[in-house]
Design a protein around this motif. Structure first.
Motif, PDB file in Angstrom:
ATOM      1  N   PHE A  42       0.884  -1.131  -0.161  1.00 30.19           N
ATOM      2  CA  PHE A  42      -0.035   0.017   0.013  1.00 30.19           C
ATOM      3  C   PHE A  42       0.856   1.216   0.097  1.00 30.19           C
ATOM      4  CE2 PHE A  42      -3.289   2.668   2.674  1.00 30.19           C
ATOM      5  CZ  PHE A  42      -3.433   3.241   1.463  1.00 30.19           C
ATOM      6  N   CYS A  43       0.908   1.997  -1.024  1.00 33.53           N
ATOM      7  CA  CYS A  43       1.556   3.105  -1.264  1.00 33.53           C
ATOM      8  C   CYS A  43       0.639   4.406  -1.281  1.00 33.53           C
ATOM      9  CB  CYS A  43       2.644   3.174  -2.462  1.00 33.53           C
ATOM     10  SG  CYS A  43       3.774   1.929  -2.302  1.00 33.53           S
ATOM     11  N   PHE A  44       1.233   5.244  -0.525  1.00 34.92           N
ATOM     12  CA  PHE A  44       0.409   6.729  -0.366  1.00 34.92           C
ATOM     13  C   PHE A  44       1.250   7.756   0.025  1.00 34.92           C
ATOM     14  CE2 PHE A  44      -0.462   5.054   3.683  1.00 34.92           C
ATOM     15  CZ  PHE A  44      -0.426   6.007   4.523  1.00 34.92           C
ATOM     16  N   ASN A  45       0.771   9.132  -0.242  1.00 35.01           N
ATOM     17  CA  ASN A  45       1.666  10.241   0.009  1.00 35.01           C
ATOM     18  C   ASN A  45       0.580  11.047   1.226  1.00 35.01           C
ATOM     19  OD1 ASN A  45      -0.031  11.282  -1.829  1.00 35.01           O
ATOM     20  ND2 ASN A  45       1.571  12.859  -2.357  1.00 35.01           N
ATOM     21  N   ALA A  46       1.088  11.648   2.233  1.00 35.90           N
ATOM     22  CA  ALA A  46       0.426  12.326   3.302  1.00 35.90           C
ATOM     23  C   ALA A  46       1.128  13.568   3.417  1.00 35.90           C
ATOM     24  CB  ALA A  46       0.305  11.480   4.370  1.00 35.90           C
ATOM     25  N   VAL A  47       0.438  14.536   4.198  1.00 36.25           N
ATOM     26  CA  VAL A  47       1.028  15.489   5.022  1.00 36.25           C
ATOM     27  C   VAL A  47       0.987  15.529   6.548  1.00 36.25           C
ATOM     28  CG1 VAL A  47      -0.889  16.990   4.496  1.00 36.25           C
ATOM     29  CG2 VAL A  47       1.055  18.288   5.038  1.00 36.25           C
ATOM     30  N   ASP A  48       1.725  15.929   7.232  1.00 35.30           N
ATOM     31  CA  ASP A  48       1.898  15.800   8.522  1.00 35.30           C
ATOM     32  C   ASP A  48       1.302  17.327   9.040  1.00 35.30           C
ATOM     33  OD1 ASP A  48       2.415  16.111  11.465  1.00 35.30           O
ATOM     34  OD2 ASP A  48       4.210  15.011  11.164  1.00 35.30           O
TER      35      ASP A  48
ATOM     36  N   SER B  49      10.875  17.294   7.054  1.00 34.63           N
ATOM     37  CA  SER B  49       9.791  17.732   6.099  1.00 34.63           C
ATOM     38  C   SER B  49       8.398  17.291   6.376  1.00 34.63           C
ATOM     39  CB  SER B  49      10.310  17.299   4.917  1.00 34.63           C
ATOM     40  OG  SER B  49      10.281  15.710   4.586  1.00 34.63           O
ATOM     41  N   GLY B  50       7.372  18.131   5.796  1.00 37.27           N
ATOM     42  CA  GLY B  50       5.919  17.860   6.447  1.00 37.27           C
ATOM     43  C   GLY B  50       5.277  17.097   5.215  1.00 37.27           C
ATOM     44  N   ASN B  51       6.081  16.409   4.041  1.00 38.00           N
ATOM     45  CA  ASN B  51       5.269  15.632   3.234  1.00 38.00           C
ATOM     46  C   ASN B  51       6.295  14.288   3.050  1.00 38.00           C
ATOM     47  OD1 ASN B  51       3.362  17.657   2.054  1.00 38.00           O
ATOM     48  ND2 ASN B  51       5.565  18.789   1.971  1.00 38.00           N
ATOM     49  N   ALA B  52       5.591  13.223   3.072  1.00 35.32           N
ATOM     50  CA  ALA B  52       6.264  12.019   2.922  1.00 35.32           C
ATOM     51  C   ALA B  52       5.452  11.076   2.188  1.00 35.32           C
ATOM     52  CB  ALA B  52       6.382  11.331   4.191  1.00 35.32           C
ATOM     53  N   ILE B  53       6.296   9.961   1.872  1.00 30.63           N
ATOM     54  CA  ILE B  53       5.457   8.590   1.201  1.00 30.63           C
ATOM     55  C   ILE B  53       5.776   7.714   2.039  1.00 30.63           C
ATOM     56  CG2 ILE B  53       5.806   7.163  -0.893  1.00 30.63           C
ATOM     57  CD1 ILE B  53       7.227   9.529  -2.528  1.00 30.63           C
ATOM     58  N   PHE B  54       4.507   7.242   2.266  1.00 31.25           N
ATOM     59  CA  PHE B  54       4.131   5.942   2.907  1.00 31.25           C
ATOM     60  C   PHE B  54       4.234   4.615   2.286  1.00 31.25           C
ATOM     61  CE2 PHE B  54       3.289   9.101   6.071  1.00 31.25           C
ATOM     62  CZ  PHE B  54       3.788   8.462   7.311  1.00 31.25           C
TER      63      PHE B  54
END
Length: 247
Positions: A137-143, A237-242
């Protein structure tokens, strides 16, 4: 599409809104992640797939790919872009598949459209149930803790209907489980402009909280938000790929 109908149905302008997105680079990166972390399978499902540009790239890379979305006009455009692919009108926070997927993706921060923590948990559970053993499962998100409420990104694109400027930015009030995605669309024709403003309620979560929600279901790897190289998240950083491997 005259007047307020622009915002009644954005499907005709969706690709224009996303004209600055490198779908090829995003899809290729996740393909590499599937090879590195996943089970190597080629059954792919894209959540909140929109008009299907990511699905198109995965099909071209040899995947059996399809998608789901809650917007039927978007799915109609996706089906035209990807003949033969399977698309379904479903909520990503409660969906089912006929066959398990090897790879499930959710691009463009769309995971936040789950809007509430309870629905985000349901989304994670649905993904886990839909994945084959060792699936990814791959997605990007913001903290939420790292959102700059004054920051916006904008781009301009020309369309037969006029010149469009699209702007978007996150806003988090500092507490609670919801943040806003604020949108501004300006359409200019013959020096006459119309402007639309909108706000979408999105789920707000820190990366620590998100990792905790995922942990019962997945082995979680958090990477820098860079689709050109695969490196661990720098913890700042505030953005990442999970990248999440099914347990």
């Amino acid at each position: 599409m005259p007047g307020d109908a622009l915002y009644t149905d954005l499907s005709g302008y969706y690709d224009l809104m996303c004209a600055d997105i490198d779908y090829r680079a995003q899809s290729h990166c996740v393909h590499r992640l599937q090879q590195l972390f996943g089970n190597g399978g080629t059954r792919h499902l894209d959540l909140a797939c929109g008009t299907g540009p990511h699905v198109r790239h995965f099909i071209d890379a040899g995947y059996t790919s399809g998608g789901l979305d809650i917007n039927q006009p978007m799915l109609d455009r996706a089906a035209a872009r990807c003949p033969g692919a399977q698309f379904s009108l479903q909520d990503m926070c409660g969906f089912a598949v006929e066959q398990p997927a090897d790879l499930i993706t959710c691009f463009l921060y769309s995971i936040h459209y789950s809007a509430e923590l309870q629905r985000l948990q349901a989304c994670i559970a649905s993904v886990h149930a839909a994945l084959a053993p060792g699936g990814l499962f791959c997605f990007n998100a913001v903290d939420k803790r790292r959102i700059d409420n004054a920051s916006f990104v904008s781009h301009t694109a020309r369309h037969t209907d006029g010149l469009f400027t699209f702007s978007s930015g996150w806003h988090y009030p500092g507490e609670g489980e919801q943040q806003l995605l604020r949108l501004r669309i300006e359409k200019t024709v013959a020096d006459q402009s119309q402007v639309w403003h909108d706000e979408h309620a999105m789920v707000a979560v820190s990366f620590a909280e998100l990792s905790e929600l995922l942990a019962p279901y997945f082995e979680v790897h958090v990477l820098e938000h860079d689709y050109e190289k695969i490196v661990p998240w720098d913890q700042a950083s505030g953005n990442a790929i999970f990248v999440c491997v099914k347990r």
